[in-house]
Design an enzyme around this catalytic site. Sequence first.
Site, PDB file in Angstrom:
ATOM      1  N   GLY A 171       8.040 -12.696  -2.779  1.00 39.45           N
ATOM      2  CA  GLY A 171       7.567 -11.764  -1.770  1.00 39.45           C
ATOM      3  C   GLY A 171       6.274 -11.093  -2.183  1.00 39.45           C
ATOM      4  N   PRO A 206       3.424  -8.306  -3.117  1.00 39.25           N
ATOM      5  CA  PRO A 206       3.514  -7.222  -4.093  1.00 39.25           C
ATOM      6  C   PRO A 206       4.008  -5.932  -3.448  1.00 39.25           C
ATOM      7  CG  PRO A 206       1.323  -8.212  -4.107  1.00 39.25           C
ATOM      8  CD  PRO A 206       2.078  -8.850  -3.013  1.00 39.25           C
ATOM      9  N   GLY A 207       4.816  -5.204  -4.174  1.00 38.27           N
ATOM     10  CA  GLY A 207       5.265  -3.904  -3.686  1.00 38.27           C
ATOM     11  C   GLY A 207       6.410  -3.946  -2.704  1.00 38.27           C
ATOM     12  N   THR A 208       7.010  -5.113  -2.512  1.00 35.21           N
ATOM     13  CA  THR A 208       8.099  -5.189  -1.546  1.00 35.21           C
ATOM     14  C   THR A 208       9.447  -4.860  -2.177  1.00 35.21           C
ATOM     15  OG1 THR A 208       7.979  -7.554  -1.922  1.00 35.21           O
ATOM     16  CG2 THR A 208       7.122  -6.744   0.157  1.00 35.21           C
ATOM     17  N   THR A 253      11.027  -5.828  -8.189  1.00 33.79           N
ATOM     18  CA  THR A 253      11.454  -5.220  -9.441  1.00 33.79           C
ATOM     19  C   THR A 253      12.615  -4.268  -9.188  1.00 33.79           C
ATOM     20  OG1 THR A 253       9.124  -5.250 -10.015  1.00 33.79           O
ATOM     21  CG2 THR A 253      10.587  -4.085 -11.495  1.00 33.79           C
ATOM     22  N   HIS A 259     -19.829   0.187  18.728  1.00 29.54           N
ATOM     23  CA  HIS A 259     -19.186  -0.946  18.065  1.00 29.54           C
ATOM     24  C   HIS A 259     -17.660  -0.785  18.079  1.00 29.54           C
ATOM     25  CE1 HIS A 259     -19.068  -4.106  14.819  1.00 29.54           C
ATOM     26  NE2 HIS A 259     -17.889  -3.520  14.622  1.00 29.54           N
ATOM     27  N   GLU A 260     -17.218   0.378  17.632  1.00 29.37           N
ATOM     28  CA  GLU A 260     -15.765   0.593  17.567  1.00 29.37           C
ATOM     29  C   GLU A 260     -15.145   0.632  18.963  1.00 29.37           C
ATOM     30  OE1 GLU A 260     -14.318   0.190  14.883  1.00 29.37           O
ATOM     31  OE2 GLU A 260     -16.017   0.368  13.534  1.00 29.37           O
ATOM     32  N   HIS A 267     -14.502  -2.874  20.085  1.00 30.35           N
ATOM     33  CA  HIS A 267     -13.242  -3.410  19.551  1.00 30.35           C
ATOM     34  C   HIS A 267     -12.060  -2.888  20.359  1.00 30.35           C
ATOM     35  CE1 HIS A 267     -14.630  -5.401  15.996  1.00 30.35           C
ATOM     36  NE2 HIS A 267     -15.117  -4.315  15.418  1.00 30.35           N
ATOM     37  N   ASP A 286     -16.201  -8.154  10.264  1.00 23.95           N
ATOM     38  CA  ASP A 286     -15.646  -8.796  11.462  1.00 23.95           C
ATOM     39  C   ASP A 286     -15.924 -10.290  11.429  1.00 23.95           C
ATOM     40  OD1 ASP A 286     -14.953  -6.319  12.353  1.00 23.95           O
ATOM     41  OD2 ASP A 286     -16.727  -6.073  13.611  1.00 23.95           O
TER      42      ASP A 286
HETATM   43  P1  ADP Z   1       7.333  -5.531  -6.607  1.00 27.55           P
HETATM   44  O1  ADP Z   1       8.064  -5.760  -7.870  1.00 27.55           O
HETATM   45  O2  ADP Z   1       7.859  -6.328  -5.457  1.00 27.55           O
HETATM   46  O3  ADP Z   1       5.848  -5.645  -6.700  1.00 27.55           O
HETATM   47  P2  ADP Z   1       8.417  -2.915  -6.905  1.00 27.55           P
HETATM   48  O4  ADP Z   1       9.836  -3.258  -6.924  1.00 27.55           O
HETATM   49  O5  ADP Z   1       7.773  -2.648  -8.207  1.00 27.55           O
HETATM   50  O6  ADP Z   1       7.583  -4.027  -6.159  1.00 27.55           O
HETATM   51  O7  ADP Z   1       8.213  -1.691  -5.929  1.00 27.55           O
HETATM   52  C1  ADP Z   1       7.378  -0.629  -6.242  1.00 27.55           C
HETATM   53  C2  ADP Z   1       7.930   0.658  -5.691  1.00 27.55           C
HETATM   54  O8  ADP Z   1       7.934   0.650  -4.274  1.00 27.55           O
HETATM   55  C3  ADP Z   1       9.349   0.923  -6.072  1.00 27.55           C
HETATM   56  O9  ADP Z   1       9.416   1.570  -7.290  1.00 27.55           O
HETATM   57  C4  ADP Z   1       9.859   1.790  -4.937  1.00 27.55           C
HETATM   58  O10 ADP Z   1       9.541   3.134  -5.156  1.00 27.55           O
HETATM   59  C5  ADP Z   1       9.055   1.314  -3.765  1.00 27.55           C
HETATM   60  N1  ADP Z   1       9.827   0.371  -2.938  1.00 27.55           N
HETATM   61  C6  ADP Z   1       9.506  -0.910  -2.684  1.00 27.55           C
HETATM   62  N2  ADP Z   1      10.408  -1.481  -1.870  1.00 27.55           N
HETATM   63  C7  ADP Z   1      11.339  -0.566  -1.606  1.00 27.55           C
HETATM   64  C8  ADP Z   1      12.550  -0.550  -0.824  1.00 27.55           C
HETATM   65  N3  ADP Z   1      12.967  -1.625  -0.150  1.00 27.55           N
HETATM   66  N4  ADP Z   1      13.255   0.580  -0.786  1.00 27.55           N
HETATM   67  C9  ADP Z   1      12.856   1.679  -1.452  1.00 27.55           C
HETATM   68  N5  ADP Z   1      11.740   1.733  -2.199  1.00 27.55           N
HETATM   69  C10 ADP Z   1      10.976   0.644  -2.277  1.00 27.55           C
HETATM   70 ZN    ZN Z   2     -16.174  -4.138  13.663  1.00 25.93          ZN
END
Ligand code: ADP
Ligand code: ZN
Length: 651
Positions: free
Chosen positions: A234, A236-238, A241, A457-458, A461, A532
């Site tokens: 997935g 990043p940040g989903t 971890t 411009h904006e 859009h 754009d």
């Molecule tokens: P990844 O490993 O996918 O890059 P992380 O697991 O490190 O992302 O997520 C980073 C932070 O984002 C987590 O510590 C949490 O605070 C927040 N976060 C991400 N997804 C969720 C979720 N589904 N529910 C709650 N917090 C989330």
């Molecule tokens: Zn534009």
Amino acid sequence: MKEEKKPIPPKFNIYWIYGGIIIVLLGLSLFGGNDWQTVSKTNISNFEKYLNNGDVSEVIVIRNKSSVRVTLSAEALKKSEHQAVVATNFLGQENIRGPHYQFEVGSLELFEEKLEKARNNGIIFRLEFITVENRWLDTLIGFLPIIIIIGVWIFLMRRMSGGGAGGPGGQIFNIGKSKAKLFDKNTDVKVTFKDVAGLEGAKEEIQEIVDFLKNPQKYTILGGKIPKGALLVGAPGTGKTLLAKAVAGEAKVPFFSLSGSDFVEMFVGVGASRVRDLFKQAKDKSPSIIFIDEIDAIGRARGKSNITGSNDERENTLNQLLTEMDGFGTNTNVIVIAATNRADVLDKALMRAGRFDRQIYVDLPDLNERKEIFKVHLKPLKTIKSLDIDFLAKQTPGFSGADIANVCNESALIAARKDRKSVGKQDFLDAVDRIIGGLEKKNKIITPEEKETIAYHEAGHAIVSWLLEHAAPLVKVTIVPRGQSLGAAWYLPEERQIVRTEQMLDEMCAALGGRAAEKIIFNKISTGALSDLEKVTRQAKAMVSIYGLNDTLGNITFYDSSGQTDYNFSKPYSEETAQIIDKEISKIIEKQYSRAIKLLKNSKDKLKQLAERLLEKEVIFKDDLENILGKRTYKTNEEKIEEAKVLKEKK
Ligand code: ADP
Ligand code: ZN
């Protein structure tokens, strides 16, 4: 980890040898010669007295030290005034060897004159001039290079061997040790599934792994094999971890966490050795979980464009990982969870059965999941009572869980800066703006002319996207400069699984709306449309060469999902096809551009109204747009889904 300190019996230690050598050296220097026997101190006037009394038998002048040693005659030693010297020098009666006194002189020349005078007066004594080398200092200086070398060596040895296994990494003897961070009972992984919002599907799949770790017998008794690995895929940040940590927290087992790049070092064989060490540690603590973040750092497909051979080390590491995963039996109870955002580039061997045979997709959260995530991260915040979480979720399309966590934190900071008692809606909106666009730059110098251009411009859009069925509906338009951009129009992108040709074309048309508006109003175009154009070109290229959406080229793609081929040197198509591709790309873009021009020409007065409103207010929302253009006739995906739900309930 605490280790009990046992009293260890004194071991033979290399330092003892150094100590011995130094002591011997010192001893030799100190006691090696007579020169160093203790001699009583006196001064020059006493000496003159002794000399004139005829007590002195010998005078030794040490030139380089401006000091003088005096030996008394045998008769003089019997005198009462010299008894102290006899006693302190342990000379005894028969030992009359000197010297007995020593003193410093200021000027040797003056002193010599005095001696000369005494001689002339008939006093008899032996006079000798000598130079002594300072043995101790000389030996020390002689040995200095060796001492320095030994010192440096000791220093290096200490650095290399480090402070045992727990010492910080990067040290020579520790380099093959894994760098994994261990979370266990002591370092408490307190994350549970409750902390992971949304991701229902992924949670369900991973719940199974928790079950495997908790009661493996339940599965093995029927002859089943417990999986050895799961791959979380997935953006990043989903929360990949987070999910892995939750598994460890739920199963209450130790959790080894590290990143794929931690294996890689410039030394040969280090990666493989770290893998071995990691698995050994994990097995010792089994049942346990190994979490490897960004596994693509080592798991990329092998043997690809390996001209220089520089990837050998990575391959060795990957091979070792595969060997280890094959190696441990189903009863080892070590489960490897890996995360990546590019499953397509991973080596196929990793995905084989018995390795990462489970792939769990962790998607960006949809509207409802965002709501859930907001709820998790709003908990620690002091917000106003009337805060509408629905609204927040709607304002954050395309945000990942990490982004949402960030918004919540940022909004609290913004509210604090404004000395508010609780975090309000506007703070959240500001936080969202800030995270998307960067910091506001209110004092960036913009001429009124430039401002007008940006406004049109904006507005271009905004209007084009409002009028097109498939373009993402607008949320907000601003001409406040922020970060790199001078103005921005924000849309609510539809959360679609597949994109149809019309949708792509509508989006391209909306993206070209800015430049089209400039052309219509000023009959000039500017450099302001770079991003754009970039977006549109990329999309057109993808339509033609990746998705096979172009009639002239037909159903063909030049995309390689395996990442096995490297197109840096050769293109996967002929020169002729290349020309067709270029022509088709340009044709698509130009067609959308003229479409945007046509749309805007037809509603030129509305464009003007909107631009003027924008110049006046700097930021306008959907409501302002509705006031000028009337309600949008097309429904968004979300509205359609809502309607479908309502219908179902009615039935
Ligand atoms: P990844 O490993 O996918 O890059 P992380 O697991 O490190 O992302 O997520 C980073 C932070 O984002 C987590 O510590 C949490 O605070 C927040 N976060 C991400 N997804 C969720 C979720 N589904 N529910 C709650 N917090 C989330
Ligand atoms: Zn534009």
